[in-house]
Design a protein around this motif. Sequence first.
Motif, PDB file in Angstrom:
ATOM      1  N   GLN A  47       0.806  -1.217   0.000  1.00 15.66           N
ATOM      2  CA  GLN A  47       0.000   0.000   0.000  1.00 15.66           C
ATOM      3  C   GLN A  47       0.840   1.269   0.000  1.00 15.66           C
ATOM      4  O   GLN A  47       0.311   2.369  -0.164  1.00 15.66           O
ATOM      5  N   HIS A  48       2.125   1.121   0.187  1.00 10.77           N
ATOM      6  CA  HIS A  48       3.006   2.299   0.247  1.00 10.77           C
ATOM      7  C   HIS A  48       3.080   2.974  -1.128  1.00 10.77           C
ATOM      8  O   HIS A  48       3.140   2.304  -2.168  1.00 10.77           O
ATOM      9  N   ASP A  49       3.095   4.302  -1.139  1.00  5.95           N
ATOM     10  CA  ASP A  49       3.123   5.059  -2.400  1.00  5.95           C
ATOM     11  C   ASP A  49       4.343   4.725  -3.243  1.00  5.95           C
ATOM     12  O   ASP A  49       4.268   4.650  -4.485  1.00  5.95           O
ATOM     13  N   ASN A  50       5.493   4.539  -2.600  1.00  8.33           N
ATOM     14  CA  ASN A  50       6.713   4.236  -3.352  1.00  8.33           C
ATOM     15  C   ASN A  50       6.642   2.870  -4.027  1.00  8.33           C
ATOM     16  O   ASN A  50       7.250   2.655  -5.081  1.00  8.33           O
ATOM     17  N   THR A  51       5.901   1.939  -3.408  1.00 11.04           N
ATOM     18  CA  THR A  51       5.740   0.620  -4.033  1.00 11.04           C
ATOM     19  C   THR A  51       4.995   0.746  -5.354  1.00 11.04           C
ATOM     20  O   THR A  51       5.350   0.107  -6.355  1.00 11.04           O
ATOM     21  N   LYS A  52       3.972   1.564  -5.358  1.00 14.05           N
ATOM     22  CA  LYS A  52       3.199   1.768  -6.592  1.00 14.05           C
ATOM     23  C   LYS A  52       4.086   2.325  -7.701  1.00 14.05           C
ATOM     24  O   LYS A  52       3.940   1.982  -8.874  1.00 14.05           O
ATOM     25  N   LYS A  53       5.034   3.180  -7.301  1.00 11.37           N
ATOM     26  CA  LYS A  53       5.943   3.778  -8.285  1.00 11.37           C
ATOM     27  C   LYS A  53       6.825   2.716  -8.922  1.00 11.37           C
ATOM     28  O   LYS A  53       7.021   2.691 -10.147  1.00 11.37           O
ATOM     29  N   TRP A  54       7.372   1.789  -8.114  1.00 14.99           N
ATOM     30  CA  TRP A  54       8.326   0.800  -8.614  1.00 14.99           C
ATOM     31  C   TRP A  54       7.657  -0.438  -9.223  1.00 14.99           C
ATOM     32  O   TRP A  54       8.331  -1.272  -9.827  1.00 14.99           O
ATOM     33  N   THR A  55       6.331  -0.550  -9.053  1.00 11.75           N
ATOM     34  CA  THR A  55       5.633  -1.712  -9.638  1.00 11.75           C
ATOM     35  C   THR A  55       4.719  -1.325 -10.782  1.00 11.75           C
ATOM     36  O   THR A  55       4.049  -2.185 -11.353  1.00 11.75           O
ATOM     37  N   GLU A  56       4.696  -0.048 -11.097  1.00  9.34           N
ATOM     38  CA  GLU A  56       3.794   0.413 -12.161  1.00  9.34           C
ATOM     39  C   GLU A  56       4.131  -0.263 -13.498  1.00  9.34           C
ATOM     40  O   GLU A  56       5.278  -0.265 -13.943  1.00  9.34           O
ATOM     41  N   GLY A  57       3.110  -0.867 -14.091  1.00 11.05           N
ATOM     42  CA  GLY A  57       3.290  -1.553 -15.372  1.00 11.05           C
ATOM     43  C   GLY A  57       3.971  -2.897 -15.261  1.00 11.05           C
ATOM     44  O   GLY A  57       4.338  -3.501 -16.277  1.00 11.05           O
ATOM     45  N   LYS A  58       4.174  -3.366 -14.035  1.00  5.15           N
ATOM     46  CA  LYS A  58       4.840  -4.653 -13.824  1.00  5.15           C
ATOM     47  C   LYS A  58       3.938  -5.584 -13.016  1.00  5.15           C
ATOM     48  O   LYS A  58       2.976  -5.146 -12.387  1.00  5.15           O
ATOM     49  N   VAL A  59       4.294  -6.854 -12.980  1.00  7.91           N
ATOM     50  CA  VAL A  59       3.531  -7.861 -12.232  1.00  7.91           C
ATOM     51  C   VAL A  59       4.346  -8.289 -11.005  1.00  7.91           C
ATOM     52  O   VAL A  59       5.536  -8.623 -11.129  1.00  7.91           O
ATOM     53  N   ILE A  60       3.704  -8.254  -9.838  1.00  5.77           N
ATOM     54  CA  ILE A  60       4.366  -8.691  -8.615  1.00  5.77           C
ATOM     55  C   ILE A  60       4.338 -10.212  -8.563  1.00  5.77           C
ATOM     56  O   ILE A  60       3.263 -10.826  -8.464  1.00  5.77           O
ATOM     57  N   ALA A  61       5.499 -10.832  -8.652  1.00  9.57           N
ATOM     58  CA  ALA A  61       5.578 -12.296  -8.666  1.00  9.57           C
ATOM     59  C   ALA A  61       5.646 -12.887  -7.263  1.00  9.57           C
ATOM     60  O   ALA A  61       5.090 -13.958  -7.003  1.00  9.57           O
ATOM     61  N   LYS A  62       6.321 -12.174  -6.370  1.00  3.91           N
ATOM     62  CA  LYS A  62       6.502 -12.733  -5.027  1.00  3.91           C
ATOM     63  C   LYS A  62       6.893 -11.617  -4.054  1.00  3.91           C
ATOM     64  O   LYS A  62       7.525 -10.638  -4.449  1.00  3.91           O
ATOM     65  N   ILE A  63       6.505 -11.794  -2.790  1.00  7.07           N
ATOM     66  CA  ILE A  63       6.926 -10.884  -1.729  1.00  7.07           C
ATOM     67  C   ILE A  63       7.626 -11.712  -0.655  1.00  7.07           C
ATOM     68  O   ILE A  63       7.046 -12.668  -0.128  1.00  7.07           O
ATOM     69  N   ILE A  64       8.855 -11.343  -0.350  1.00  4.50           N
ATOM     70  CA  ILE A  64       9.627 -12.061   0.677  1.00  4.50           C
ATOM     71  C   ILE A  64       9.814 -11.139   1.872  1.00  4.50           C
ATOM     72  O   ILE A  64      10.361 -10.039   1.736  1.00  4.50           O
ATOM     73  N   VAL A  65       9.330 -11.582   3.023  1.00  5.88           N
ATOM     74  CA  VAL A  65       9.456 -10.803   4.259  1.00  5.88           C
ATOM     75  C   VAL A  65      10.346 -11.552   5.235  1.00  5.88           C
ATOM     76  O   VAL A  65      10.045 -12.688   5.608  1.00  5.88           O
ATOM     77  N   VAL A  66      11.457 -10.953   5.606  1.00  8.53           N
ATOM     78  CA  VAL A  66      12.288 -11.469   6.694  1.00  8.53           C
ATOM     79  C   VAL A  66      12.072 -10.533   7.868  1.00  8.53           C
ATOM     80  O   VAL A  66      12.517  -9.380   7.838  1.00  8.53           O
ATOM     81  N   LYS A  67      11.355 -11.009   8.879  1.00  6.91           N
ATOM     82  CA  LYS A  67      10.900 -10.139   9.963  1.00  6.91           C
ATOM     83  C   LYS A  67      12.066  -9.413  10.630  1.00  6.91           C
ATOM     84  O   LYS A  67      13.084 -10.004  10.945  1.00  6.91           O
ATOM     85  N   ASN A  68      11.858  -8.102  10.805  1.00  9.92           N
ATOM     86  CA  ASN A  68      12.845  -7.208  11.429  1.00  9.92           C
ATOM     87  C   ASN A  68      14.176  -7.180  10.661  1.00  9.92           C
ATOM     88  O   ASN A  68      15.224  -6.901  11.244  1.00  9.92           O
ATOM     89  N   LYS A  69      14.100  -7.439   9.346  1.00  9.06           N
ATOM     90  CA  LYS A  69      15.305  -7.374   8.518  1.00  9.06           C
ATOM     91  C   LYS A  69      15.040  -6.672   7.190  1.00  9.06           C
ATOM     92  O   LYS A  69      15.594  -5.610   6.923  1.00  9.06           O
ATOM     93  N   ILE A  70      14.210  -7.286   6.331  1.00  3.28           N
ATOM     94  CA  ILE A  70      14.035  -6.725   4.987  1.00  3.28           C
ATOM     95  C   ILE A  70      12.740  -7.192   4.355  1.00  3.28           C
ATOM     96  O   ILE A  70      12.190  -8.231   4.730  1.00  3.28           O
ATOM     97  N   ASN A 124      11.497  -7.829   0.407  1.00  2.00           N
ATOM     98  CA  ASN A 124      11.930  -7.888  -0.993  1.00  2.00           C
ATOM     99  C   ASN A 124      10.725  -8.221  -1.878  1.00  2.00           C
ATOM    100  O   ASN A 124      10.050  -9.227  -1.660  1.00  2.00           O
ATOM    101  N   ILE A 125      10.465  -7.368  -2.855  1.00  2.00           N
ATOM    102  CA  ILE A 125       9.350  -7.563  -3.776  1.00  2.00           C
ATOM    103  C   ILE A 125       9.919  -7.935  -5.139  1.00  2.00           C
ATOM    104  O   ILE A 125      10.728  -7.179  -5.704  1.00  2.00           O
ATOM    105  N   VAL A 126       9.530  -9.108  -5.624  1.00  2.00           N
ATOM    106  CA  VAL A 126      10.014  -9.589  -6.915  1.00  2.00           C
ATOM    107  C   VAL A 126       8.982  -9.214  -7.986  1.00  2.00           C
ATOM    108  O   VAL A 126       7.804  -9.556  -7.869  1.00  2.00           O
ATOM    109  N   VAL A 127       9.429  -8.469  -8.993  1.00  2.00           N
ATOM    110  CA  VAL A 127       8.514  -8.036 -10.063  1.00  2.00           C
ATOM    111  C   VAL A 127       9.030  -8.514 -11.405  1.00  2.00           C
ATOM    112  O   VAL A 127      10.213  -8.754 -11.607  1.00  2.00           O
ATOM    113  N   LYS A 128       8.058  -8.642 -12.367  1.00  2.00           N
ATOM    114  CA  LYS A 128       8.395  -9.067 -13.735  1.00  2.00           C
ATOM    115  C   LYS A 128       7.811  -8.082 -14.717  1.00  2.00           C
ATOM    116  O   LYS A 128       6.790  -7.453 -14.456  1.00  2.00           O
TER     117      LYS A 128
END
Length: 310
Positions: free
Chosen positions: A281-304, A306-310
């Motif tokens: 839902q973050h505005d910056n996410t929309k910027k980096w995923t515009e026109g792309k497909v989100i393939a996977k979201i990897i969450v490492v709690k309290n670390k990082i 990572n959003i995988v896009v194609k």
Amino acid sequence: VDVYIGGAEHAVLHLLYSRFWHKVLYDLNVVSTPEPFQKLFNQGMILAFAYETESGAKVPSDKVEERDGKYFSTETGEELRQIVAKMSKSLKNVVNPDDVVRNYGADSLRLFEMFIGPLDATKPWTENGVKGVYNFLRRVTTFFGEKNNITEGEESKKTLKILHQTIRKVGEDVEGLKFNTAISQMMVFTNHCYKIGHVTTDTATTFFKLLAPFAPHLSEELWQYYGNNNSISYSPWPEYDEKHLKDESFDYPVSFNGKVRFKMSLALDLTNEEIEKAALQHDNTKKWTEGKVIAKIIVVKNKIINIVVK
């Protein structure tokens, strides 16, 4: 004596002499310990520029003038060599503390000697360094001397956290004779106060207690200015509270295909699903995923995140 702090060159004089007499008193059952000092700590030497003639004779530093990058005796006009050596009377390169106190105050001189570096290290004397800690003390005076910066009521959580971090850091560093890093932490706290713009009376007076062993004159003056009649020397040392040191949020780096693009602060108690939702839902996410497909979201709690896009 719990701890003896002195220069290594005093070992033969002070230490040997006092140890000899202590041994005599111990043999006579006058004292109860076999050694006079429980711990020895050798402080480092202070370096300063010294000046010498071609023959090696030393010239007092206050009798030297600089012209076009060269150094000359003001008495004879002879060109001199500039060397770096330990500050000592024999080398005639001692900085008169009275001059420093007159220009910057006793607290600045005291603070600089502790801030210049680790206590056991050899360190250079610089007047710019004295100016630096003098400016820090001026910032303390300017902020805490302005009553409009002081509020009543509850202190903010952010300020309480950095205050208790400072209490812990300064206390531990004093015990470990790490005065330079204790002062650094107090500078960090002061910068925070300027950034946030206000603190409570309790926060201010607690900080004065931490500063007092390092800058006793200013701390006592501020302590009295806040309406305390007793000397700050008789006030108890502050204790930190662990509950104020706990993090309530974490700044997640959000990366796309392995490249970090921005950070977002999220509460520590969120589930992985809630973290994913917030990231999407973050505005910056929309910027980096515009026109792309989100393939996977990897969450490492309290670390990082990572959003995988194609």
